[in-house]
Design an enzyme around this catalytic site. Structure first.
Site, mmCIF file in Angstrom:
data_model
loop_
_atom_site.group_PDB
_atom_site.id
_atom_site.type_symbol
_atom_site.label_atom_id
_atom_site.label_comp_id
_atom_site.label_asym_id
_atom_site.label_seq_id
_atom_site.Cartn_x
_atom_site.Cartn_y
_atom_site.Cartn_z
ATOM 1 N N CYS A 95 -16.127 23.859 -30.638
ATOM 2 C CA CYS A 95 -16.737 24.537 -31.905
ATOM 3 C C CYS A 95 -17.943 25.223 -31.565
ATOM 4 O O CYS A 95 -18.918 24.830 -30.320
ATOM 5 C CB CYS A 95 -17.238 23.759 -32.726
ATOM 6 S SG CYS A 95 -17.913 24.133 -34.162
ATOM 7 N N GLU A 138 -11.892 25.447 -39.511
ATOM 8 C CA GLU A 138 -12.934 26.239 -40.227
ATOM 9 C C GLU A 138 -13.102 25.957 -41.799
ATOM 10 O O GLU A 138 -13.910 25.943 -42.383
ATOM 11 C CB GLU A 138 -12.278 27.810 -39.969
ATOM 12 C CG GLU A 138 -12.204 28.345 -38.587
ATOM 13 C CD GLU A 138 -13.202 27.942 -37.906
ATOM 14 O OE1 GLU A 138 -14.479 28.080 -38.121
ATOM 15 O OE2 GLU A 138 -13.094 28.030 -36.471
HETATM 16 CO CO CO Z 1 -16.204 25.048 -35.615
#
Ligand code: CO
Length: 174
Positions: A95, A138
């Site tokens: 991420c 997401e």
């Molecule tokens: Co992320």
């Protein structure tokens, strides 16, 4: 277009539940363009609004060309919602908001997702594999959920020192 600053763990905006927007606007088109540019500049395959400091339900995704040669291209999704899902898939994830940590996460292998695109049209999309994983990652961001939340207690324990390091880094920057 502009490359925006990416918010990093433990920034509290990453824990915010984002709000639905009634419709696409000129301002949101600019936001989508900026989010895409920011994602590409960081070599990411997905980015959610809270990662650039906004609490709108907006994500951008581009997983590139797939093994079967298809390419869904850049997807700009307003108010994305998973309607159904099936199967399980385990993939290593990272991420942009949690640097230097990569872990295997278990998610649904196939999903049907509904969203509004950048022309204001409601779309229903069937996704599988990497695209499905990326969209789930997401959408989690829009609910304040990070991929590290989805790890087993043991894996969480094993990455705890790395997360603590990120926390210390942020407190010394303030
Ligand atoms: Co992320």
């Amino acid at each position: 277009m502009a490359v925006l600053d990416i918010r990093v763990y433990p920034d509290s905006i990453l824990r915010t539940k984002c709000t639905r927007l009634p419709d696409i606007t000129e301002d949101l088109l600019i936001t989508f363009a900026d989010m895409a540019e920011t994602m590409y500049a960081a070599n990411g395959i997905g980015l959610a609004a809270p990662q650039v400091g906004l609490t709108h339900r907006m994500i951008v995704v581009d997983v590139g060309t797939r093994e079967n040669g298809t390419n869904s291209g850049l997807l700009k999704m307003l108010n994305p919602l998973i309607l159904s899902g099936s199967g399980t898939i385990e993939m290593e994830e990272g991420c942009l908001s949690i640097p230097n940590i990569r872990e295997t996460v278990k998610r649904m292998e196939r999903i049907q997702v509904r969203y509004t695109n950048d022309n204001g049209i409601d779309i229903s999309l069937d996704a599988d594999g990497l695209l499905a994983v990326c969209i789930q990652h997401e959408i989690d961001h829009l609910d304040g959920i990070l991929f590290t939340d989805r790890l087993s207690p043991l894996r969480k324990q094993l990455i705890k020192s790395k997360l603590d390091k990120l926390r210390r880094k942020s407190s010394t920057q303030k």
